[in-house]
Scaffold this active site. Structure first.
Site, PDB file in Angstrom:
ATOM      1  N   ARG A   1       0.836  -1.182   0.000  1.00 13.84           N
ATOM      2  CA  ARG A   1       0.000   0.000   0.000  1.00 13.84           C
ATOM      3  C   ARG A   1       0.878   1.241   0.000  1.00 13.84           C
ATOM      4  NH1 ARG A   1      -3.621  -2.654  -1.585  1.00 13.84           N
ATOM      5  NH2 ARG A   1      -5.716  -2.912  -0.710  1.00 13.84           N
TER       6      ARG A   1
ATOM      7  N   GLU B   1      -3.757   7.565  -5.495  1.00 12.07           N
ATOM      8  CA  GLU B   1      -4.104   6.637  -6.582  1.00 12.07           C
ATOM      9  C   GLU B   1      -5.544   6.894  -7.014  1.00 12.07           C
ATOM     10  OE1 GLU B   1      -3.421   2.593  -5.488  1.00 12.07           O
ATOM     11  OE2 GLU B   1      -1.283   2.888  -5.106  1.00 12.07           O
TER      12      GLU B   1
ATOM     13  N   HIS C   1      -0.242   0.026  -9.795  1.00 16.54           N
ATOM     14  CA  HIS C   1      -0.977  -0.824  -8.847  1.00 16.54           C
ATOM     15  C   HIS C   1      -1.635  -2.015  -9.561  1.00 16.54           C
ATOM     16  CE1 HIS C   1      -2.933  -0.693  -4.625  1.00 16.54           C
ATOM     17  NE2 HIS C   1      -2.738  -1.946  -5.024  1.00 16.54           N
TER      18      HIS C   1
END
Length: 319
Positions: free
Chosen positions: A239, A268, A286
């Site tokens: 994360r 994000e 990601h």
């Protein structure tokens, strides 16, 4: 029997959507855009269940406005930092996730990022693509060797252990920090460190595999980057909240950290534009779990949890 109504907030795999449509009255967000707070609150009055992704945020404020009809969130993710779990529990809403099935895919990506960061993948690719490769010498683009190096892993859950297994394939000396020491059969010879600080001192390569919590926010800050051996490489596929990005860039500027591989960021989507100025930072958007096999498995795991819940059973992955 009337089918339960299910809202699927994003475009999941075809196999997942086909199975969902077979067993539930499904509404799918074919626009594949993140569900807003207003979308979530409105949907709670129309659906018995939601399969959200980490792009949908169930804050305490949102949860307080949910309709009693909504009974379960079957997350299409392992991480649940987008969910206020105490608030959801207080409203009697069951929450599940999808562990196990994405461990190998995420660990594969961590290996890609580690290798790419260590061996100048960004600068090398750009050099060839732009036609700038016009010379060679023994000193040209010399990187950091992975084979035989010491790797430190923070978080030896399923993904961390999968990454450790792959690192052993490169004959790496595996060290780890975890909330508790693993049994010998799970550790597979990895060296346990009871503190993060002890681990950092030996981590020529550092890979993060722990969840984002208030306690792990900015886990890697200026002080901890300085504890790494000079010339360390940092990898994060967990994360974005785990890394103080300004502190990372400062460590890169000093040369104390020589490279980083990042699949997640504080903001994000989008990431951090300042990091794009660093050729020694290998970045991906990601996509740790983004393989066809894993996406099918994640969708099916979420549906398995829904099936169990509506059959009056405790879902396998209830949190």
């Amino acid at each position: 029997m009337t089918k339960k109504r299910l809202w699927i907030t994003r475009r999941l795999s075809d196999a997942t959507l086909e199975r969902a449509a077979r067993d539930y009255e499904v509404v799918i967000n074919h626009d594949d855009t993140p569900g807003t707070a207003e979308d979530i609150i409105a949907a709670s009055a129309e659906f018995d269940a939601i399969i959200p992704c980490h792009s949908e945020h169930f804050s305490a404020d949102v949860v307080a406005q949910l309709d009693p009809r909504l009974k379960i969130l079957a997350n299409h993710s392992v991480g649940v930092d987008h969910c206020d779990l105490p608030a959801l529990a207080a409203r009697g809403i069951t929450v599940t996730n999808t562990p196990d099935v994405l461990s190998d895919a995420t660990a594969e990506l961590a290996m890609l990022l580690m290798l790419g960061a260590a061996r100048h993948a960004v600068a090398g690719d750009r050099l060839v693509r732009t036609g700038g490769w016009d010379s060679w010498s023994p000193a040209f683009m010399v990187g950091k060797q992975v084979t035989g190096a010491r790797v430190g892993i923070i978080g030896m859950g399923r993904v961390g252990r999968s990454f450790a297994a792959k690192a052993r394939g490169f004959d790496m000396d595996v060290h780890y920090y975890n909330r508790s020491e693993l049994s010998a059969d799970l550790a597979q010879g990895a060296t346990y460190h009871s503190t993060i600080e002890s681990l950092l001192g030996v981590a020529d390569f550092l890979s993060l595999h722990c969840p984002a919590t208030p306690e792990t926010t900015d886990l890697m800050n200026s002080e901890r980057f300085a504890m790494l051996p000079p010339g360390a490489v940092v990898v994060n596929t967990a994360r974005g909240a785990l890394i103080d990005e300004d502190a990372l860039m400062a460590a890169l500027d000093r040369g104390h950290v020589v490279a980083a591989g990042l699949d997640c960021f504080k903001v994000e989507p989008g990431g951090n534009p300042a990091l794009s100025l660093y050729d020694n930072v290998f970045m991906l958007p990601h996509i740790g779990s983004a393989t066809r096999t894993t996406r099918d498995a994640m969708g099916f795991r979420a549906l398995d949890n829904l099936d169990a819940f509506f059959a009056g059973q405790t879902p396998q992955d209830q949190l």
